[in-house]
Design an enzyme around this catalytic site. Structure first.
Site, PDB file in Angstrom:
ATOM      1  N   GLY A   1     -49.041  62.853 120.972  1.00  0.00           N
ATOM      2  CA  GLY A   1     -49.959  63.106 119.867  1.00  0.00           C
ATOM      3  C   GLY A   1     -49.208  63.402 118.575  1.00  0.00           C
ATOM      4  CE1 TYR A   2     -44.570  64.371 118.726  1.00  0.00           C
ATOM      5  CE2 TYR A   2     -43.078  63.141 117.316  1.00  0.00           C
ATOM      6  CZ  TYR A   2     -43.283  64.134 118.254  1.00  0.00           C
ATOM      7  OH  TYR A   2     -42.229  64.859 118.704  1.00  0.00           O
ATOM      8  CB  SER A   3     -49.520  58.467 114.479  1.00  0.00           C
ATOM      9  OG  SER A   3     -48.205  58.008 114.450  1.00  0.00           O
TER      10      SER A   3
ATOM     11  CD  GLU B   1     -40.814  57.382 119.879  1.00  0.00           C
ATOM     12  OE1 GLU B   1     -40.767  58.335 119.083  1.00  0.00           O
ATOM     13  OE2 GLU B   1     -41.777  56.612 119.964  1.00  0.00           O
TER      14      GLU B   1
ATOM     15  CG  ASN C   1     -37.522  48.587 112.543  1.00  0.00           C
ATOM     16  OD1 ASN C   1     -37.884  49.457 113.325  1.00  0.00           O
ATOM     17  ND2 ASN C   1     -37.090  47.406 112.932  1.00  0.00           N
ATOM     18  CD  GLU C   2     -39.877  48.625 106.995  1.00  0.00           C
ATOM     19  OE1 GLU C   2     -40.628  49.134 107.864  1.00  0.00           O
ATOM     20  OE2 GLU C   2     -39.462  47.452 107.085  1.00  0.00           O
TER      21      GLU C   2
END
Lengths: 376, 395
Positions: B127-129, B244, B381-382
């Site tokens: 539960g991050y984003s 991760e 990736n940015e």
């Protein structure tokens, strides 16, 4: 799986790094490049004293019994100084081929002299039409009694004029592109019929076009088997390509450091330009290329001595192809990130960019090696 | 420097290979090797087989019930499992929350949750984003307010992978909105079966139900489910993300996909000759193969130099996902017009997507579209480039 260097290799690396730092400044290099020969006999003597010139030769041949990994260590550090001396041509390509193909007396005649800094060798294999294909040899060696008579043209021979001995690939049998029928000859540069046209290359080195007009040689000049020189030549060129990959690591890391330094100091819009994300991401991409190149250069060095030709070719071609592609990318980015200063000769960065770009044009470019890798 | 496997590493590889060949159920490997969808039962069956052998936590330290493998052993294990067609090990419990609990959790959390991860009793999700907090993760809004010996959690998480299977979720929640945004975050372990938790599916590009929105409506969470200290969640979150990212590199799976790509390409024809003989296609494949070879060596170089991932994990994430995407793209490209037919049933259960199409073709375009996610998840990736620019290059 072990990527670490031995204690001896670390000492070797540190001693070259110190030399480059203290005695091979940007200004010193500029003076050497501008000198009549384009390389420094004094530096060459120092390399001999430091033991660099015999690093991969057997101890019985005046060397230190090292491997392609030791050559990698040397070439990485020479790359950091964009050193222009004929190390690759003499020690890696020329010495490497004599060590691979020579009889014991040929080895004794050439290798200790190289290690002592007294002899230099150049590999004359390319011809005006041949691009990177080692089998495409039109130069003829005709049998005449007990002698061979060489006639032909060798193009862009790396450090040809610095050499006392040229190793010439010539055709003793077959047609122009046959793999068989190529023989290697040790040719004294001073022989009658040998003309060496010395010139500068865009990356600060010297090369030569060599005309061979009725050069008469005894059978003892043959290096390796008659008609069977190609596999040995290929191996030596693979050793050279692996060494170029290592050199590229040094050049690329130095160029990235210079670029990073510029991004941190150059001020525009009231701040260092390295604060701009668009430039940060480009710097990150350059660094990632350097990491990948460093990894694959290790593989090339680890496999370059392999007598399993398929394994050696695969590793060397993977490496040289990636190095070519990444090197040109990093050189272009470094130039762009330096702005106008990137295209002037005043900053070292331009010289590093030129060398890094041109590494792709020696011993098989990115496309040539990609093709060889894909065909394997 | 010696880029050969040591006899010990070679022996370990043989041991893993022998076991995996003998123990991996063929119905599962058939799904993986033909790119069909793997479901919860497949994952759990394989996890239990590995756990019975003591290998599910092979990479965990011995004091936590793991095998204490070296990073290189973990890589060998990963490579052998992937080559045999084992499903990936879902990382949320095993590789993400477990290291956080080991490093920062209470004795009770260690003794309660870690064994349940290994036994597959708990399926974890992340539960991050949140809808308003993607790359700017620290701006997250989900709140948890302390009331006696509970927190009351409210808000929404999104992109929650396989939440429909999950028993537990680890959440970044805001416990203090009066301080700097990074300092008001806490790390909370929440029961997915608790009253007030709702899961709603999001369907991806390829019509797969892989991710979800998770809603929390005044969910009661016991305070013993707070990891470490209140307000330190951001530190733990970053620690977890390093783990991760190394996992996302996926070298083992990419090596398998390269083999499958070569098989697929050999089965296609162009102008009456195998597509493998086409110089243009062959060179594209060779380029990816070389990138993968360099990536594997970079990974091994990082693994043999350090035991714990640092900012260089970001390089591995970027290059790893680039290679994965390139492979999935070539796989689709190899099919030519045969990439177009789509059938959910074929992807779920097998079979061809069109009467004249081969079975292996059915999932490949869907997979290409699905794998576009890799350069976005786990920190885009940015964002990885921002991390390298700041932490490694000092810009």
């Amino acid at each position: 799986m072990d990527f670490s260097l031995t204690e001896e290799q670390q000492l070797l690396r540190d001693s070259i790094a110190r030399f480059v730092q203290n005695e091979y400044s940007f200004e010193a290099r500029k003076a050497i490049v501008a000198s009549p020969t384009g390389w420094s006999a004094k530096v060459w003597g120092q390399f001999a004293e430091m033991g660099l010139l015999g690093v991969a030769f057997a101890e019985s041949h005046g060397g230190f019994g090292g491997s392609a990994v030791d050559v990698m260590v040397v070439m990485q550090e020479l790359g950091r100084g964009i050193v222009v001396e004929p190390y690759l041509s003499t020690v890696v390509l020329g010495g490497g081929l004599v060590a691979l193909a020579g009889t014991e007396s040929q080895r004794q005649a050439v290798l200790p002299g190289i290690a002592r800094g007294e002899r230099r060798v150049a590999l004359a294999f390319g011809e005006p039409h041949s691009r990177f294909d080692l089998n495409d040899v039109a130069t003829q060696a005709r049998r005449s009694g007990t002698e061979y008579v060489l006639s032909g043209r060798k193009a862009v021979v790396l450090h040809g004029a610095a050499a006392d001995i040229l190793i010439v690939a010539a055709r003793t049998a077959g047609t122009q592109r046959d793999a068989g029928g190529i023989t290697l000859f040790l040719v004294d540069r001073a022989s009658r019929g040998v003309t060496v046209h010395d010139y500068r290359t865009i990356d600060g080195l010297r090369a030569a076009d060599v005309a061979l007009e009725g050069v008469r040689l005894g059978a003892d000049a043959i290096l390796g088997p008659l008609d069977g020189g190609l596999p040995l030549l290929e191996h030596a060129v693979d050793l050279g390509a692996a060494a170029l990959c290592a050199e590229a690591v040094g050049v690329m890391e130095s160029l990235n450091a210079l670029t990073l330094d510029y991004l941190k100091t150059r001020q525009q819009f009231g701040q260092p330009i390295g604060r701009f994300q668009v430039l940060q991401h480009r710097a990150v991409d350059m660094m990632m290329h350097a990491e990948q190149v460093k990894s694959i250069a290790c593989l090339a060095a680890a496999r370059a001595d392999s007598t399993d030709a398929a394994e050696r070719r695969r590793a060397v071609s993977a490496a040289k192809s990636l190095v070519g592609r990444s090197g040109r990318f990093v050189a272009k980015e470094a130039t762009q990130l330096h702005g106008g200063m990137g295209v002037t000769l005043d900053l070292p960065a331009a010289h590093y960019s030129k060398r890094l770009t041109m590494i792709d044009f020696w011993l098989g470019d990115s496309d040539w090696h990609l093709d060889r890798f894909a065909a394997a | 420097m010696d880029l050969a496997w040591t006899p010990e590493e070679q022996a370990f590889r043989e041991e893993v290979r022998t076991f995996v060949r003998a123990s991996l159920p063929t119905d599962i490997s058939a799904k993986v090797l033909s790119h069909r969808r793997v479901v919860k039962d497949d994952y759990v069956r394989w996890q239990k087989i590995l756990n019975d052998k003591g290998w599910l936590g092979g990479h965990w330290p011995k004091e936590f019930g793991g095998g204490g493998w070296s990073p290189v052993q973990v890589h060998i294990f990963d490579e052998e499992c992937a080559a045999a067609g084992a499903p990936r090990l879902i990382p949320f419990g095993l590789n993400m929350v477990a290291p956080v609990i080991m490093q920062y959790g209470s004795p009770w959390q260690n003794s309660h949750y870690l064994p349940r991860i290994l036994s597959s009793e708990d399926w974890w999700c992340q539960g991050y984003s949140e809808p308003g907090s993607g790359s700017d993760l620290a701006s997250l809004k989900m709140r948890a307010v302390r009331q006696g010996d509970h927190y009351i959690a409210s808000g929404q998480k999104t992109w929650t992978t396989l939440a429909q299977y999950a028993d537990m979720i680890f959440c970044l929640v805001r416990t203090d909105s009066t301080v700097k945004k990074q300092e008001g975050i806490s790390f909370l372990l929440i029961d997915m079966h608790a009253p007030g938790v709702t899961v709603r599916p999001l369907y991806l590009y390829d019509e797969e139900h892989e991710v979800n929105e998770v809603f929390f409506d005044d969910v009661k969470v016991p305070v013993e489910n707070l990891v470490g200290e209140e307000g330190k969640g951001w530190t733990y979150a970053k620690f977890l993300l390093g783990h991760e990212r190394t996992g996302i590199t996926g070298v083992g799976a990419s090596k398998r996909e390269l083999v499958l790509l070569k098989e697929t390409v050999a089965a296609q024809t162009k102008n009456g000759a195998p597509l493998t003989a086409d110089p243009v296609f062959r060179q594209k494949m060779a380029q990816v193969e070389i990138d993968l070879l360099a990536l594997e060596l970079t990974l091994l170089r990082v693994l043999s130099n350090r035991s714990r991932p640092g900012p260089e994990a970001s390089i591995l994430k970027i290059k790893g996902t680039e290679v994965q995407q390139a492979l999935s793209e070539l796989m689709m490209e190899a099919l030519g017009p045969g990439a177009a037919p789509f059938s959910r049933q074929a992807i779920d259960e097998g079979g061809a997507a069109a009467p004249f199409a081969p079975e292996y073709a059915a999932p490949l375009a869907a997979r290409y579209f699905n794998w576009r996610k890799t350069s976005i998840y786990g920190g885009s990736n940015e964002i990885q480039r921002n991390i390298i620019a700041q932490m490694v290059l000092g810009l």
